[in-house]
Structure formats: C-alpha cells, structure tokens
Enzyme design. Structure first.
Site, PDB file in Angstrom:
ATOM      1  N   THR A 299       0.855  -1.197   0.000  1.00 36.01           N
ATOM      2  CA  THR A 299       0.000   0.000   0.000  1.00 36.01           C
ATOM      3  C   THR A 299       0.887   1.243   0.000  1.00 36.01           C
ATOM      4  O   THR A 299       1.899   1.300   0.694  1.00 36.01           O
ATOM      5  CB  THR A 299      -0.948   0.016   1.225  1.00 36.01           C
ATOM      6  OG1 THR A 299      -1.771  -1.154   1.175  1.00 36.01           O
ATOM      7  CG2 THR A 299      -1.863   1.238   1.204  1.00 36.01           C
ATOM      8  N   PHE A 301       1.187   5.212   0.758  1.00 39.07           N
ATOM      9  CA  PHE A 301       0.605   6.253   1.613  1.00 39.07           C
ATOM     10  C   PHE A 301       1.234   7.602   1.261  1.00 39.07           C
ATOM     11  O   PHE A 301       2.417   7.660   0.925  1.00 39.07           O
ATOM     12  CB  PHE A 301       0.904   5.970   3.096  1.00 39.07           C
ATOM     13  CG  PHE A 301       0.234   4.742   3.640  1.00 39.07           C
ATOM     14  CD1 PHE A 301       0.731   3.468   3.372  1.00 39.07           C
ATOM     15  CD2 PHE A 301      -0.890   4.847   4.436  1.00 39.07           C
ATOM     16  CE1 PHE A 301       0.116   2.331   3.880  1.00 39.07           C
ATOM     17  CE2 PHE A 301      -1.515   3.726   4.954  1.00 39.07           C
ATOM     18  CZ  PHE A 301      -1.013   2.460   4.673  1.00 39.07           C
TER      19      PHE A 301
HETATM   20  O1  LIG Z   1      -7.464  -0.650   8.077  1.00 44.91           O
HETATM   21  C1  LIG Z   1      -6.260  -0.412   8.131  1.00 44.91           C
HETATM   22  O2  LIG Z   1      -5.485  -1.049   8.847  1.00 44.91           O
HETATM   23  C2  LIG Z   1      -5.713   0.664   7.318  1.00 44.91           C
HETATM   24  O3  LIG Z   1      -4.689   1.170   7.627  1.00 44.91           O
HETATM   25  C3  LIG Z   1      -6.440   1.061   6.074  1.00 44.91           C
HETATM   26  C4  LIG Z   1      -5.934   0.381   4.819  1.00 44.91           C
HETATM   27  C5  LIG Z   1      -6.523   1.093   3.595  1.00 44.91           C
HETATM   28  O4  LIG Z   1      -7.203   2.075   3.705  1.00 44.91           O
HETATM   29  O5  LIG Z   1      -6.251   0.636   2.477  1.00 44.91           O
HETATM   30  C6  LIG Z   1      -4.484   0.514   4.706  1.00 44.91           C
HETATM   31  C7  LIG Z   1      -3.709  -0.462   4.211  1.00 44.91           C
HETATM   32  C8  LIG Z   1      -4.264  -1.736   3.744  1.00 44.91           C
HETATM   33  O6  LIG Z   1      -4.276  -1.658   2.350  1.00 44.91           O
HETATM   34  C9  LIG Z   1      -5.630  -1.978   4.215  1.00 44.91           C
HETATM   35  C10 LIG Z   1      -6.356  -1.009   4.763  1.00 44.91           C
END
Ligand SMILES: O=C(O)C(=O)C[C@]1(C(=O)O)C=C[C@@H](O)C=C1
Length: 427
Positions: A299, A301
């Site tokens: 992911t 950010f």
């Molecule tokens: O729910 C979490 O733990 C988050 O940090 C959110 C979140 C997102 O929004 O995509 C962040 C990373 C992962 O891809 C899954 C969920």
C-alpha cells in the site's frame, strides 16, 4: 445485505449508505452511523509566478491553485469553522476532548479522534504528531511510523478527520493511503486531497501482510463472519474463499478496529483480517498468516502537511497534480496534457480520474438531434520529476493552457526503499 463489488472503495460514506436489504450476499457492512464532517475554507485565488524561486514563499504560491475556476464550490461556505456531527456549528470547542490520553480507552490504548474532537490544538512540545485513520494496530499506523519514526501517532476515525487534524494544528502531519497493489485506488483520499488544502510532502510504501484473527481457542470451522476494512477484504478475497467459505464478509472501519471489536464483544463466531500487531494488541490468536492474495501486496501512503517542502534535484522526486480540462479543448485534452510530459521525457507513474466536483455531467450536441450527456472528470497525475526542474515547470506551463484549473498537490521525494529491505508492517 447488499453485495459490495470486488472493487471496494474505502469511502466510509458509501459504506454507510449501502442498502441493507439486498439478499444472498456474502458481503455486507458494519455500520456505526458515522456522519462526515463538513469543513469550509476561505475562497482564495492564486497566480502562478514566472518560474519557481528557491524561497518557501515562492514555492508555496506556486503550489497553490494555478487558475482557480472551481474555487467557488470547493470553498462554498464562508468561515474557517467546523460543523460538528451533532449539529453544533457555533464553533465552540472542548479542548479536553483531544484524545491524547488513554483514560477512557479500552485496552488502555489511545482512542481515535472523532469529528467532535476537532478543535484548535493546544501548543505542544517538539515531538511530531502524525494523524492516521484507524486505531492502534492499523496498517496506517505502521505507515505513519515508517514515514516519521519517533513521532506521536494520532488515531482518527475517518480520513477526513485526519485532514482536519492537520489543518487545525491538532497534528503536524497526516499519513493516508492512496493506493494498494491489489485493491487499487482509495478514491476517498483523492477526493479529500482536492477538498482540503494540505500539501503532499512525501510518500511511503509498506508491504501489507494480513492475518486471520479470532478469539483464543476458537476453531476456524466455527467462524461464521469475517470483518475488516474493505481494502483488506479485497486483498484477501481468494484466501477467505478457501479458509472460511461459508462465512459472511462484512466491511469495518479499519482492520485493527475489527480486531478490537471482536475482543471487546467476545465474539466467538467472528474473525478479523488484520495485522499480527493487532492480534497482539487486542489479545487475539492468529488462525492463518500471510493471507493476502499476492505475496507482494503493497500500500502506498501520502505524507501530508500544512506547508509544502521546497523541491530539490539531488534525489528522485515525484510531483502530483490535479486538473480539469477546458471545455473548448474537447476530447483531445488528455492526449495533449500527457504529451506535454512525454515530449519532455517525464514518466508518469499514476493517473486517476474522478467525477468533476462542480460539473459531473455536461450536455453536448444541439437541441435538434437530441442531446448527449458527457461525464466530466478531474484528473490526478503523478510524474517522476521535481518542480525544481525546468522541464517540469515547462510541462506544467503547457498543461495550464489546456486546463480550467490546475493545482500542484506536492513535489516530494520518491520512496525508493528496495523491496527486500521494506520493514514489515506488523513487526
Ligand atoms: O485498516 C487499516 O489497517 C488501514 O490502515 C487502512 C488500509 C486502507 O485504507 O487501504 C491501509 C492499508 C491496507 O491496504 C488496508 C487497509
């Protein structure tokens, strides 16, 4: 319960608005009836200086909206006030609500900021405060820690709240997800980038390693329901079909909150998709480890701040922009914009389109032969160059000719951490 398509979006509002009556669905939503906060800004218009100087003031003004023809709707209301969820719009604030201690917290952990907590920040010491969406144990908390080691992580219950926490000086930075390698874009944050006035000052990518968590002693065959953040559910869809084929799948605000919910309510028949750190924090057992459908699940950010950073050329930089096409440019505008980068050998790393905020649909054609409705878009583009480079400045000058508005969201160092050395989010 209504089925949620496999292209989940992280939009809490859409999660809340989901029709609960559709039948035979494996997917449904856990609804805590959250209401999005409305934030308003002063209307401002900016101009693009000729060339970008090296001072912060120069750069700051060049980061502003270049030709603000859409300012009115984004800046619809008048003051810098926040309307709270309970309808209290008189601007009164309760400083004691800023949740920096754990007195009322379950498990002794910091409770997330909510809309009603948004009040001007008290002065603070030198530790950087970083807002993220979720509760401790969320992947976003890990991303905040990677982006700003030794900072104080401030949990927020919604993305919008994290933006506002920075704007109102409750936090100094926000770290928010924008895209995942399996689940795709997190559209809500793209929309919020435009609605708010924060600047992108960096990016971090973290590998997301999911686990299936349940109360200690619960066997996998007893699981009737799996809850997690929609992105996490999308990233583990294949594994969940094998591990818990009969379980209902329900969306939750974030992965760690789902784990906390199971622990707090002693739910014997429910499992959560979350991190190993969430298992540890909330006293759950790990039923299955590494259940993401692709081992390289990552992911991305964005790091957001009130002020932009001064772009440099001594390391790889990325720049993020958002624009809308000029009506008279017709259908070729996207081609022209992309050419402005291609001719200067600037690589694009991402393009995203979202419905145009002010004018999502335009009627085209003359009245005699009927009318067609054309969808209007706002485009987000990331490109590999620093705004300190002449080629990037020239590309944007050209892009400006084809667009009704253009805003530089930020010019910031690329996360170039080699894959093999990326820290795991759950250690
Ligand atoms: O729910 C979490 O733990 C988050 O940090 C959110 C979140 C997102 O929004 O995509 C962040 C990373 C992962 O891809 C899954 C969920």
């Amino acid at each position: 319960m209504q089925a949620v398509s496999s292209t989940f979006s992280c939009d809490l509002k859409s999660m809340i608005q989901t029709n609960p009556t559709a039948k035979n669905a494996r997917y449904s939503h856990v609804n805590r009836n959250r209401v999005p906060v409305r934030c308003s800004y002063r209307s401002e218009s900016f101009s693009f200086p000729n060339g970008i100087g090296s001072s912060r003031a120069d750069w700051q003004s060049s980061c502003a909206i270049l030709a603000s023809k859409v300012a009115s709707a984004e800046n619809a209301s008048s003051a810098d006030q926040v309307t709270t969820v309970n309808g209290d719009s008189n601007g009164s604030v309760n400083l004691s609500l800023v949740p920096l201690d754990s007195k009322n917290g379950k498990h002794g952990l910091i409770q997330p900021l909510t809309n009603t907590d948004l009040s001007p920040a008290p002065s603070h010491g030198s530790t950087l405060r970083v807002a993220y969406q979720g509760v401790p144990g969320a992947y976003s908390e890990a991303a905040a820690g990677k982006a700003y080691p030794n900072s104080e992580a401030i949990p927020c219950d919604q993305f919008d709240v994290a933006f506002q926490a920075v704007e109102l000086w409750i936090a100094d930075r926000a770290v928010l997800p924008v895209e995942n390698s399996l689940g795709g874009s997190i559209h809500r944050n793209y929309d919020l980038l435009l609605r708010h006035r924060l600047h992108i000052v960096g990016e971090v990518q973290i590998p997301v390693h999911h686990c299936l968590l349940a109360l200690p002693g619960v066997r996998p065959d007893r699981i009737r329901r799996v809850i997690s953040h929609p992105q996490a559910l999308a990233q583990t869809e294949g594994s969940l079909n094998k591990l818990t084929p009969k379980a209902a799948i329900e969306a939750f605000h974030d992965t760690a909150a789902a784990a906390e919910y199971i622990a707090t309510n002693g739910l014997q028949d429910t499992a959560a998709v979350a991190s190993a750190r969430a298992a540890e924090l909330y006293g759950l057992q790990i039923l299955a480890d590494g259940i993401q459908d692709d081992a390289g699940n990552v992911t991305r950010f964005l790091m957001l701040a009130r002020d932009p950073i001064i772009p440099r050329t001594d390391r790889p930089f990325k720049t993020s922009i958002v624009f809308a096409a000029q009506e008279r440019e017709g259908t070729s505008v996207l081609f022209k914009v992309l050419s402005a980068f291609a001719f200067r050998n600037i690589s694009l790393t991402k393009i995203e389109s979202r419905p145009h905020h002010n004018c999502p649909v335009r009627v085209v054609g003359d009245g005699n032969v009927g009318t067609a409705k054309q969808f209007e878009y706002t485009f987000y583009v990331d490109f590999e160059a620093s705004m300190a480079e002449t080629r990037a400045q020239n590309a944007l000058s050209e892009v400006q000719e084809y667009t009704s508005f253009l805003r530089v969201l930020g010019s910031y160092p690329m996360d170039v951490t080699p894959w093999s050395t990326l820290p795991s989010e759950d250690v």
